[in-house]
Design an enzyme around this catalytic site. Structure first.
Site, short mmCIF file in Angstrom:
data_model
loop_
_atom_site.label_atom_id
_atom_site.label_comp_id
_atom_site.label_asym_id
_atom_site.label_seq_id
_atom_site.Cartn_x
_atom_site.Cartn_y
_atom_site.Cartn_z
CB CYS A 1 -8.08 -4.63 -7.87
SG CYS A 1 -8.70 -3.83 -6.37
CB CYS B 1 -7.29 -6.04 -4.66
SG CYS B 1 -9.06 -5.91 -4.96
#
Length: 146
Positions: A72, A69
């Site tokens: 993230c 991600c």
């Protein structure tokens, strides 16, 4: 009488009783003698997740994330910086949703990054999407964390 708080050790996951006015001072675990407030964000597993979110009187902010991600990864250093600002007040932790799918399913994580604030085993608040350090701090304050 002194107000006592329960704080789970980030190393051995034993629950410690700590006077509330001494939380920010640090201290060591009564069982393993390691620091109760290490200088980094705690990496949770499926097993340690329940101990930390369920047995701590201190708020626990969990970042649900995954290694693939991009947002993230971008938020990770901001989350780390915010953890230093809130040391002694909030335990910052990360849970990799791919390595520990149980808690992710239990709490209905549909997008990442998602942060959930826990206290005494209960979800207090949640926020999805990447945030910078200032936004994380502002969000915690808006939840009544001091």
């Amino acid at each position: 009488m002194t107000d006592i708080k329960h704080l789970v050790c980030p190393h051995c996951h034993k629950t410690n009783r700590v006077p509330a006015d001494k939380l920010s001072a640090g201290g060591n675990c009564g069982a393993c003698k390691q620091p109760l407030w290490p200088g980094n964000v705690l990496e949770l597993t499926g097993q340690s997740f329940a101990a930390h979110t369920g047995r701590s009187d201190v708020p626990v902010l969990v970042d649900f994330w995954a290694s693939w991600c991009g947002p993230c990864k971008a938020m990770a250093p901001q989350f780390e910086q915010a953890s230093k600002e809130w040391r002694g007040k909030v335990r910052f932790a990360k849970l990799n949703t791919e390595q520990a799918p149980g808690p992710s399913g239990q709490f209905g994580i549909r997008s990442i990054p998602t942060m959930i604030l826990f206290q005494n085993g209960r979800e207090i608040a949640r926020q999805s999407g990447a945030m910078n350090q200032a936004q994380i701090s502002q969000w915690l304050q808006s939840q009544g964390v001091r």
